[in-house]
Design an enzyme around this catalytic site. Structure first.
Site, PDB file in Angstrom:
ATOM      1  CG  ASP A 276      -1.088  36.556  20.648  1.00 37.29           C
ATOM      2  OD1 ASP A 276      -1.332  37.272  19.665  1.00 37.29           O
ATOM      3  OD2 ASP A 276      -0.503  36.978  21.667  1.00 37.29           O
TER       4      ASP A 276
ATOM      5  CE1 TYR B 180       2.244  35.042  19.833  1.00 32.50           C
ATOM      6  CE2 TYR B 180       2.703  32.704  20.003  1.00 32.50           C
ATOM      7  CZ  TYR B 180       2.142  33.854  20.513  1.00 32.50           C
ATOM      8  OH  TYR B 180       1.456  33.814  21.705  1.00 32.50           O
TER       9      TYR B 180
ATOM     10  CG  HIS C 263       3.930  29.116  16.599  1.00 32.54           C
ATOM     11  ND1 HIS C 263       2.725  29.188  15.939  1.00 32.54           N
ATOM     12  CD2 HIS C 263       3.621  29.025  17.918  1.00 32.54           C
ATOM     13  CE1 HIS C 263       1.734  29.160  16.810  1.00 32.54           C
ATOM     14  NE2 HIS C 263       2.257  29.048  18.021  1.00 32.54           N
TER      15      HIS C 263
ATOM     16  CG  ASP D 264      -0.419  31.547  22.745  1.00 33.58           C
ATOM     17  OD1 ASP D 264      -1.638  31.793  22.748  1.00 33.58           O
ATOM     18  OD2 ASP D 264       0.424  32.327  23.234  1.00 33.58           O
TER      19      ASP D 264
ATOM     20  CD  GLU E  45      -4.231  37.415  22.874  1.00 35.96           C
ATOM     21  OE1 GLU E  45      -3.715  37.804  23.934  1.00 35.96           O
ATOM     22  OE2 GLU E  45      -3.864  36.374  22.277  1.00 35.96           O
TER      23      GLU E  45
ATOM     24  CD  GLU F 102      -2.709  31.204  28.720  1.00 36.09           C
ATOM     25  OE1 GLU F 102      -3.717  31.881  29.004  1.00 36.09           O
ATOM     26  OE2 GLU F 102      -2.325  30.244  29.414  1.00 36.09           O
TER      27      GLU F 102
ATOM     28  NE  ARG G 137       3.925  34.623  25.101  1.00 37.19           N
ATOM     29  CZ  ARG G 137       4.633  34.967  26.173  1.00 37.19           C
ATOM     30  NH1 ARG G 137       5.528  34.103  26.638  1.00 37.19           N
ATOM     31  NH2 ARG G 137       4.470  36.128  26.766  1.00 37.19           N
TER      32      ARG G 137
END
Length: 385
Positions: free
Chosen positions: A82, A302, A348, A84, A9, A86, A304
């Site tokens: 990432d 990570y 995670h 997740d 990203e 998204e 989140r």
């Protein structure tokens, strides 16, 4: 031998991962999403199963062309956004754009890692997978819901409140909760009540403080000043006796390691950082910081997550660090484990240093002041728990 193409990203993440993978890999950055719902149209067909229409984001066409040119020469393509929903959606849209329409094109794989360290990255590339369409659908459902709510309510906000405000699935529900709570507050009927406390002079300090609670084992509500004075007058010259004293040992457990929400709360409380500031700094620490001769290193896992779980390797490293720095007496016989919320996804680990051996003091010279403050907060929480 053709090189493999890796797409992440951000440029910072690309730099760190490129260092770990070596010369047989070309690492490029998508700079976030490459496709989205258009700004000038609802783009959700409510009559056809809420089917969305995605377009390439304005300003990303040149980037996509560059990625396509690199993809033509690649033996394999790895999508490493990432870990997740998204990130999964970003990978899905990249796959749509880069998938060769002819037979014999490069294979496309998805790789994820919870921390950007050499071990974690190489392990991820040893076990690639396909893009998870269930996660993509989950992200798409959220995006469609945002559009259905926000596209129609945001213009109302611009007209009645201030231009530039946005409404969506989160803001709208949050506002509803605030309104309902405010109505409860306004509907509350105020009622006067009094409390009566007595400071008892003991022969030895400390002075004991007692509160009037019951009379003849019956709870009494002191409704006004006259009632309070009447009760005080009744006991003004009384002798008070302590009937029993109980000594109790209180044990306080260490607080759990950070999840996203608790990191934001503690950062606001102790560092006075806004949620946005906290997450920007955490993203930098996760993607990689230049540590002198060590190069670019991801300092935390990570950020989140809703899980308090910590890997066995990380636990062993922290326990070894505590033993070495503070002594065996401070190492619990068994590691502490914390319950994760019942409805947590647990995808995670908790937010922790990628290596506890990198103490705040050892990396201080390489980090900006706010980056160091947040890293110290995370490091101390994990070592403390």
């Amino acid at each position: 031998m053709s090189k493999s193409l890796v797409i992440v990203e951000s440029p910072a993440k690309a730099k760190t991962i490129g260092k770990y993978l070596g010369k047989n890999f070309v690492v490029m950055a998508s700079l976030g999403h490459v496709k989205d719902l258009p700004k000038n149209d609802l783009a959700v067909d409510v009559d056809r199963d809420f089917r969305p229409t995605y377009v390439v984001i304005e300003g990303k066409k040149k980037l996509i062309d560059e990625l396509k040119r690199s993809a033509k020469d690649a033996g394999t393509i790895y999508l490493a956004a990432d870990p997740d929903r998204e990130g999964e959606a970003i990978c899905y849209h990249l796959q749509e754009e880069l998938q060769s329409k002819k037979a014999g094109g490069p294979e496309i794989f998805r790789v994820t890692f919870n921390e950007i360290t050499s071990t974690a990255v190489k392990r991820a590339f040893d076990h690639p997978r396909q893009v998870n369409t269930a996660l993509v659908d989950a992200q798409q459902a959220r995006r469609v819901l945002d559009r259905l709510v926000g596209y129609k309510i945001s213009p109302l906000l611009w007209d009645k409140v201030r231009r530039g405000l946005s409404a969506g699935r989160v803001q709208t529900v949050a506002l509803r909760l605030i309104v309902e709570r405010e109505r409860e507050i306004r509907a509350f009927v105020k009622r006067e009540y009094w409390t009566i406390d007595a400071n008892l002079n003991a022969k030895k300090p400390p002075v004991l403080s007692a509160r009037f609670m019951k009379r003849n084992d019956e709870a009494i509500e002191v409704a006004d000043e006259n009632a309070a004075k009447g009760l005080v007058d009744q006991v003004q010259d009384s002798q008070f006796a302590v009937q029993s004293v109980t000594n109790r040992e209180k044990k306080r457990n260490s607080v759990p390691p950070f999840i996203t929400s608790t990191l934001q709360q503690e950062s606001a409380r102790k560092l006075r950082f806004s949620v946005k500031r906290t997450m920007i700094l955490a993203q930098r620490l996760y993607e990689g910081m230049e540590l002198g001769e060590e190069g670019s290193v991801g300092l935390i896992t990570y950020m989140r997550t809703d899980s308090t779980r910590i890997s066995n390797d990380a636990l062993a490293e922290v326990r070894g660090l505590i033993d070495e720095r503070y002594g065996k007496m401070y190492v619990p016989e068994a590691p502490n484990f914390y319950k994760t919320k019942k409805d947590a996804q647990d995808a995670h680990e908790a937010i922790r240093p990628s290596s506890a051996v990198r103490t705040p003091e050892s990396v201080a010279q390489y980090l900006a002041e706010d980056e160091l403050k947040l890293y110290r907060l995370i490091w101390m929480r994990v070592v403390g728990c």
